[in-house]
Scaffold this active site. Structure first.
Site, PDB file in Angstrom:
ATOM      1  N   HIS A  17       0.863  -1.188   0.000  1.00 55.33           N
ATOM      2  CA  HIS A  17       0.000   0.000   0.000  1.00 55.33           C
ATOM      3  C   HIS A  17       0.895   1.232   0.000  1.00 55.33           C
ATOM      4  O   HIS A  17       1.407   1.654   1.047  1.00 55.33           O
ATOM      5  CB  HIS A  17      -0.919  -0.042   1.230  1.00 55.33           C
ATOM      6  N   HIS A  19       1.422   4.991  -2.319  1.00 57.17           N
ATOM      7  CA  HIS A  19       1.044   5.903  -3.404  1.00 57.17           C
ATOM      8  C   HIS A  19       2.317   6.538  -3.940  1.00 57.17           C
ATOM      9  O   HIS A  19       3.026   7.226  -3.182  1.00 57.17           O
ATOM     10  CB  HIS A  19       0.097   6.989  -2.897  1.00 57.17           C
ATOM     11  N   HIS A 197      -9.449   1.504  -0.972  1.00 62.54           N
ATOM     12  CA  HIS A 197      -9.358   2.094   0.363  1.00 62.54           C
ATOM     13  C   HIS A 197     -10.760   2.035   0.969  1.00 62.54           C
ATOM     14  O   HIS A 197     -11.730   2.452   0.325  1.00 62.54           O
ATOM     15  CB  HIS A 197      -8.946   3.564   0.284  1.00 62.54           C
ATOM     16  N   GLU A 200     -10.858   3.733   6.332  1.00 63.80           N
ATOM     17  CA  GLU A 200      -9.764   4.591   6.842  1.00 63.80           C
ATOM     18  C   GLU A 200     -10.427   5.667   7.709  1.00 63.80           C
ATOM     19  O   GLU A 200     -10.228   5.721   8.908  1.00 63.80           O
ATOM     20  CB  GLU A 200      -8.994   5.213   5.665  1.00 63.80           C
ATOM     21  N   ASP A 278       2.076   3.975   2.862  1.00 65.08           N
ATOM     22  CA  ASP A 278       1.057   4.876   2.309  1.00 65.08           C
ATOM     23  C   ASP A 278       1.679   6.048   1.521  1.00 65.08           C
ATOM     24  O   ASP A 278       1.761   5.976   0.297  1.00 65.08           O
ATOM     25  CB  ASP A 278       0.139   5.395   3.424  1.00 65.08           C
ATOM     26  N   ASP A 279       2.088   7.097   2.223  1.00 66.48           N
ATOM     27  CA  ASP A 279       2.684   8.287   1.584  1.00 66.48           C
ATOM     28  C   ASP A 279       3.918   8.701   2.384  1.00 66.48           C
ATOM     29  O   ASP A 279       3.892   9.711   3.103  1.00 66.48           O
ATOM     30  CB  ASP A 279       1.655   9.429   1.569  1.00 66.48           C
TER      31      ASP A 279
HETATM   32  N1  ADE Z   1      -4.207   9.053  -1.555  1.00 64.27           N
HETATM   33  C1  ADE Z   1      -2.974   9.081  -1.061  1.00 64.27           C
HETATM   34  N2  ADE Z   1      -2.962   8.687   0.214  1.00 64.27           N
HETATM   35  C2  ADE Z   1      -4.241   8.386   0.535  1.00 64.27           C
HETATM   36  C3  ADE Z   1      -4.878   7.903   1.700  1.00 64.27           C
HETATM   37  N3  ADE Z   1      -4.211   7.649   2.825  1.00 64.27           N
HETATM   38  N4  ADE Z   1      -6.206   7.722   1.663  1.00 64.27           N
HETATM   39  C4  ADE Z   1      -6.902   7.987   0.552  1.00 64.27           C
HETATM   40  N5  ADE Z   1      -6.344   8.429  -0.568  1.00 64.27           N
HETATM   41  C5  ADE Z   1      -5.019   8.623  -0.579  1.00 64.27           C
HETATM   42 ZN    ZN Z   2      -3.474   4.933   0.751  1.00 65.70          ZN
END
Ligand code: ADE
Ligand code: ZN
Length: 339
Positions: A17, A19, A197, A200, A278-279
């Site tokens: 997971h 991005h 997703h 969350e 994630d990011d």
């Molecule tokens: N796009 C990038 N990170 C995200 C996240 N945590 N939740 C939803 N969309 C995303």
């Molecule tokens: Zn994500």
């Protein structure tokens, strides 16, 4: 005896997971902006980093989409992907399944082919030069329309061999998976796998919809599943992977502090849970930092960390044979690191 940090750093693992646009480090953002003759609204890397304070998902997404705006050329997408691969290579990540958001780029007039060619070329180099295998996930932006999703998928079909799955990301509230039921049905018919997703920020109902309507192979996040005991039973029975992202959850206030993260409960219940970043450029850590943060806050045992690393391969889109080979590598690492 290795320290917890050394153990986490050395253990072979996969990331499921991630991005790509969320790996955009400020240093690279300034470099690319400079060569594309574009201006960033911040005067320095430090100033930009200082702006990474979010009180929810939407606040983060606003900054994340504006950061992606400097990506224009095929080489930009190559560099973005390559920087990420170098980072995870240093963390013993052997396999990654990364998402990209083509609507973010195509809506700015960047051709789909430029975006995916840069990413794909870096992934090929990642395999050849770093030994990292990968799969690519095309993520649909759920705050946009069904029509926009369909348009992008039609462009993607030409590059079907490079894309394993279709995902669903962006603002969750008010954009339930059911909004994209027809899109995902079409994608499945084209031979793509699906992920989404869900849970969350959104309610357990969204996780049910992702399972039943989008026929997903994995749930991204899924934290709020624990509010619904029937759903937990269903996820366990289906051996449905959840790709949880601890530092992301902390930064976006999905959890109040790491000691309250649901990962330990998920592991205790025998759910097929994995740790992911994630990011990472926005949330303060790549994969090892995420493992370490939960291991320390939740006092995970070495056995639980090994379970998470094995789960990361089990839940991947690798073939059964490839999964087995990777899991054996985890086991060999464990034997070699015994006192
Ligand atoms: N796009 C990038 N990170 C995200 C996240 N945590 N939740 C939803 N969309 C995303
Ligand atoms: Zn994500």
């Amino acid at each position: 005896m290795s320290t917890l940090e050394e153990f986490i750093s050395g253990i072979p693992k996969a990331e499921l997971h991630l991005h790509l646009e969320g790996t955009f480090e400020p240093e690279l953002m300034f470099e690319i902006a400079y060569r594309n003759r574009l201006k960033i609204n911040f005067n320095s890397v430090e100033e930009l980093k200082a702006a990474y304070q979010f009180s929810n998902l939407q606040e983060f997404l606003d900054i994340y989409y504006s950061g992606a705006d400097v990506l224009r050329e095929e080489q930009d997408f190559y560099d973005l992907t390559w920087w990420y691969l170098l980072k995870i290579h240093a963390q013993n990540v052997l396999h990654t399944e990364l998402s990209f958001d083509p609507q973010t780029h195509c809506s700015r007039g960047i051709p789909f082919g430029k975006v995916i060619s840069g990413i794909h070329r870096a992934l090929i180099d990642g395999k050849e030069k770093l030994g990292i295998s990968s799969r690519l996930i095309l993520s649909i932006l759920r705050h946009l329309s069904e029509e926009s999703a369909f348009q992008i998928l039609q462009e993607a079909v030409e590059y079907k061999d490079w894309i394993t799955a279709i995902g669903l990301d962006s603002s969750e509230y008010g954009h339930p998976p059911s909004k994209f039921e027809r899109i995902f049905a079409w994608a499945l018919k084209q031979g793509f796998l699906t992920v989404a997703h869900a849970g969350e920020e959104g309610p357990p109902k969204y996780v049910w919809e992702a399972l039943d309507l989008l026929k997903v192979s994995r749930i991204d996040h899924g934290n709020r599943s624990l509010e619904d005991s029937l759903l937990v039973e269903e996820l366990i029975q289906r051996e449905m992977p959840l790709t949880v992202c601890p530092l992301s959850n902390l930064k976006l206030k999905v959890v109040r502090n790491m000691a309250k993260h649901p990962l330990a409960k998920m592991l205790d219940k025998g759910m097929l849970v994995t740790v992911n970043s994630d990011d990472p450029a926005y949330f303060g850590g790549y994969l090892n930092e995420n493992y370490l943060a939960v291991a320390e806050a939740l006092k995970l045992t070495k056995e639980q960390i090994v379970q998470l690393a094995k789960n990361s391969f089990t839940a991947s889109f690798l073939s059964e044979k490839e999964k087995q080979k990777m899991i054996e590598k985890v086991e060999q690492f464990c034997i070699a690191s015994e006192p």
